[in-house]
Design an enzyme around this catalytic site. Structure first.
Site: not given
Length: 185
Positions: A51-53
């Site tokens: 999810v982070c990128p």
């Protein structure tokens, strides 16, 4: 967790920034550099995740719009600047980020803000800090749910009007005039 009206803590962290994976630069950053401008500070749990990128890249795509509003975007996690560097070189969506990825390796800033999770990783938190170092907006989502950087930009726009903004207000729309509302106009 610190929230609206609280002073954002002073910090000094290492980070990575650069125009491409071949020219990434490791250097020290501090809150002093940004003390007279708005800041959009967002945390992600850890590098090399899923999810982070998507969020980091979305903030990157809106960086110019934040800059047009005198706001510096700063992203960070508890990973080191070396891990950030490796991730940027490995992930095509992160190679050309226009803002620094900061390393809160000692977790001092996330603890001061109250966003270190029970698992030891940063919560998915975002703060909008005004030019006086005061938090004007804070939000944390579940680790499985990415944030909407366009909503953070919309909130920044509303905050910078210094007026009353109704639900779903967008830049350029009418703000609320309490005098007119009270007089029935």
């Amino acid at each position: 967790m610190l929230t609206v009206g609280d002073k954002f803590p002073a910090w000094k962290l290492m980070g990575v920034e650069g125009p491409s994976a071949d020219k990434l630069e490791l250097k020290e950053y501090s809150s002093e550099q940004y003390r007279n401008s708005w800041q959009v500070v967002f945390f992600w749990p850890k590098d090399f995740t899923f999810v982070c990128p998507t969020e980091i890249a979305a903030f990157g795509r809106l960086n110019e719009e934040f800059a047009d509003r005198d706001a510096q975007v700063l992203g960070l996690s508890g990973d080191s600047e070396f891990v950030h560097h490796a991730w940027r070189k490995d992930h095509p969506d992160l190679a050309d980020l226009p803002f620094p990825m900061l390393a809160d390796s000692k977790h001092e800033l996330m603890r001061a803000l109250g966003v270190e999770g029970e698992d030891g990783f940063a919560q998915r938190a975002v703060f909008v800090v005004d030019q006086n170092g005061e938090i004007q907006f804070s939000m944390v989502t579940a680790g499985s749910v990415g944030r909407n950087p366009k909503e953070v930009l919309r909130v920044l726009d509303a905050l910078q009007t210094d007026e009353l903004c109704p639900c779903n207000w967008n830049k350029g729309e009418q703000t609320l005039d309490p005098v007119a509302l009270l007089s029935g106009e």
